[in-house]
Design a protein around this motif. Sequence first.
Motif: not given
Length: 520
Positions: A276-303
Motif C-alpha cells: 500500500r505504498r507505505a514503509c513496511a517497518y514504520c508505515c510512513v508514506t509520501g517518501v522515497p521507498l526502496n525494495i528491501d529483503h526481509i531476510h537479507p541475502r547475505s544471510r541466505g535470503g532469496s529474491d
Amino acid sequence: MATFHVGEKTHQSVLPQRAALEFESADTPRIGDETGLERRTRAVTGVEHVRGETTDASPGIGGVTPNRKVGEKAREGHPVVFVLDQHGRPLQPTSPARARKLLNQGRAVVARHTPFVIRLKTRTVSESQVDGVELGIDPGSKHTGVAVFTAKDGERRGLYAVELAHRGGRIRDKLTTRAGYRRGRRSRNLRHRAPRFSNRARPKGWLAPSLRHRVDTTMSWTTRIARWTPVRAVHVERVAFDTHAMAQGGPLEGAEYQHGTLHSTEAREYLLAKWRRACAYCCVTGVPLNIDHIHPRSRGGSDRISNLCIACVPCNEKKSNQPVEDFLKDSPRLLTRVLAQAKTPLRDAAAVNATRWELWRALDAAFPVVRTASGGRTKWNRQRTGTPKTHTLDALCVGTLEAVTRIPTRVLAVAATGRGTYARTCPDKYGFPRLRRPRQKQFFGYQTGDFARAVVPTGKKAGTHTGRVAVRANGSFDIRTAHGLVQSIGHRHFRLLQRADGYAYTTRPEAESVHEGRND
C-alpha cells in the motif's frame, strides 16, 4: 433539422444526478509518484526509452505529444447527454445545454434519469449524422472504469465517465457464511440436505461467483451504454504487462523471458500495491521507498517476491543486513504483521488476472471491434499525457493514442447493491427470528430502491423531495434525498422516475489533481 454538437455550456437542471443517496463512497487511488514525490521527468529529444518510447511528462492535463504544444492542458467539459431517436436507437451524444433546449421546446422527452438519456420525437437515425463513439475499459478488482470518448487522428475527447464499484467481496463473505451454516447443520443432529458429490462438475471456463460478478456487471454496463450511444469499438486491458512484446533483442525463452525489460517494473508495482505504498517497518508514506529483503541475502535470503518488501531510506539503512527478527525484536506485534503480510498474496491482483481474459471473450462476442492493450501501455500513456491516476482516466488512456484533448469534469459513480434478499425473517444475535418480512416487494406500485419524486403541498414536509424510496405496506413511505431522510410521506404524493435496477448512483468531481495540475 437541428444538428448536435458537443462541448456547449451546460445547465444544472439537465443533470438530475444528485449527491449520494445510499451509495458508499468509492476509494480514490493515490495521486502521487510511486516514491511519494511529485517528480516530473523530461525526455531528451532524440533519445529513446528501452522500449522505444519516450517518457515525456508535462505539468497539467494534456502532456507532450507530437501534435500539441508543451504544457498544453486538456480542456475540461461537462458530461454529455445520451440521445435516442424516435424508435429508441442511439444517436450521437449532445451537450447538456442542447438537451435542455430540446426539452424546453418539446422536441424531446426524458427516457432515463440516471444516466440522463433523452429521446427525440421527430428524428430517426437515417436523418442524423452519427459518427459513433468508442469505449475504454480499465478492469479492476473493486472498481472498474469505463470511459466514453471520440477518437480522431490519435486524439481522444472524453465525453462520459463511469466508475463501477463491484460487490465481489460481499458475495465472497456471504458464500463463506453459507458454507459455515451448512457445515454446522451437518455436524449437529438436525434435518439437513444430504451432501451432493456426484453432480458438481464445473464446466469449462467456470469462475467463482465473486469473480463472475465482476465480468457480468462490467458487461451489463457496456451493453447498456451501447443501447444509449453508438459504440464503434471497445478498448480493454487484457494483461497487466506485455513483457514479451515490449522486450528488445528478439524472442525470449526460459529465464530470459522472466527477466525481460519490465521485470523490475512489474515486481516494483506488485510490491507497491501489496504494501500500500507505505514503509513496511514504520508505515510512513509520501517518501522515497526502496525494495528491501526481509531476510537479507547475505544471510541466505532469496529474491523471491515473498521475501521482498518496501522500506523508506532511514529504515532500510538502519536495518542493513540484520534479520527482521533482530531488527523488530522490540516490536513483536509489528514483526508478526510484517511476516504475515509478506506471505499474503495480492488478492485483488489475482482476482483481476482471473477475470481479464473472460471479460475480453465476452466483449469480443458482443461488439464487432475489440482492441486489447496492456496495463503497462496504459500507464505509459497516462504519464506521457500528464493525466492523473483514476479508474476512469485510466480507461480513457487504454490502447494506442497520441493525446487527450478533453476530459469530463464529473464521474458517474455506480455501486452494485443487488436486488434484495431471499430471507423472509430477520434473526437476532441468537439466531431466532426477530421479525418477518412481507412476501411481496411492491406496494402501491413502488418498491424499495425506486427513484421517485414526492411533491407534498402542505404540512411540515411540504416541498419537493427527490431520492430513493423505502416502502411500507400501510402506504406511508420514506425517501432518502441528497439532504437527508424524510419519513412518513403518503404514497399519493409520489411520482416514479426510475425503477430500482440493483445499482446506487452518485456523481462526484473527477480527481482533484485534475484541477490542481498534478502528475502521478
